[in-house]
Motif scaffolding. Structure first.
Motif, mmCIF file in Angstrom:
data_model
loop_
_atom_site.group_PDB
_atom_site.id
_atom_site.type_symbol
_atom_site.label_atom_id
_atom_site.label_comp_id
_atom_site.label_asym_id
_atom_site.label_seq_id
_atom_site.Cartn_x
_atom_site.Cartn_y
_atom_site.Cartn_z
ATOM 1 N N ILE A 18 68.012 38.439 47.961
ATOM 2 C CA ILE A 18 67.639 38.522 49.379
ATOM 3 C C ILE A 18 68.646 39.355 50.164
ATOM 4 O O ILE A 18 68.272 40.073 51.100
ATOM 5 N N VAL A 19 69.914 39.300 49.795
ATOM 6 C CA VAL A 19 70.938 40.086 50.488
ATOM 7 C C VAL A 19 70.900 41.550 50.039
ATOM 8 O O VAL A 19 71.036 42.463 50.862
ATOM 9 N N LEU A 20 70.710 41.784 48.752
ATOM 10 C CA LEU A 20 70.760 43.156 48.229
ATOM 11 C C LEU A 20 69.540 43.984 48.619
ATOM 12 O O LEU A 20 69.675 45.182 48.882
ATOM 13 N N ALA A 21 68.374 43.381 48.672
ATOM 14 C CA ALA A 21 67.152 44.145 48.964
ATOM 15 C C ALA A 21 67.184 44.815 50.341
ATOM 16 O O ALA A 21 66.968 46.034 50.436
ATOM 17 N N PRO A 22 67.459 44.087 51.429
ATOM 18 C CA PRO A 22 67.514 44.784 52.724
ATOM 19 C C PRO A 22 68.673 45.767 52.828
ATOM 20 O O PRO A 22 68.545 46.799 53.493
ATOM 21 N N ALA A 23 69.785 45.467 52.168
ATOM 22 C CA ALA A 23 70.924 46.393 52.211
ATOM 23 C C ALA A 23 70.566 47.717 51.548
ATOM 24 O O ALA A 23 70.884 48.793 52.064
ATOM 25 N N ALA A 24 69.896 47.658 50.402
ATOM 26 C CA ALA A 24 69.483 48.886 49.715
ATOM 27 C C ALA A 24 68.444 49.640 50.541
ATOM 28 O O ALA A 24 68.508 50.870 50.649
ATOM 29 N N ALA A 25 67.518 48.919 51.127
ATOM 30 C CA ALA A 25 66.486 49.565 51.940
ATOM 31 C C ALA A 25 67.088 50.216 53.184
ATOM 32 O O ALA A 25 66.728 51.349 53.548
#
Length: 76
Positions: A54-61
């Motif tokens: 959940i933390v990595l997905a928005p950061a990558a996007a």
């Protein structure tokens, strides 16, 4: 002070490569959680791995969005 500017192609490579690696990490985490779902659930570690995703997905996007925005503006 006269600083030399980096060529745009090299700058793009330096910025985009870690972003691609973050997507590979994200997909690897998703595959790991799916393949080990029962074990993670039994050991009460599923929540930790879901939070990582959940933390990595928005950061990558967001990083992808900002890179595209800078390229379109001509900064890279």
């Amino acid at each position: 002070m006269n600083q030399q500017k980096m060529p745009p192609a090299l700058l793009r490579l330096i910025v985009i490569f870690p972003n691609v690696l973050s997507y590979l990490l994200l997909f690897g985490l998703i595959i790991f959680v799916i393949s080990n779902y029962e074990t993670l659930k039994a050991t009460n570690n599923l929540t930790v791995w879901i939070i990582f995703i959940i933390v990595l997905a928005p950061a990558a996007a967001y990083t992808t969005f900002s890179i595209v925005k800078k390229i379109r503006a001509g900064h890279m």
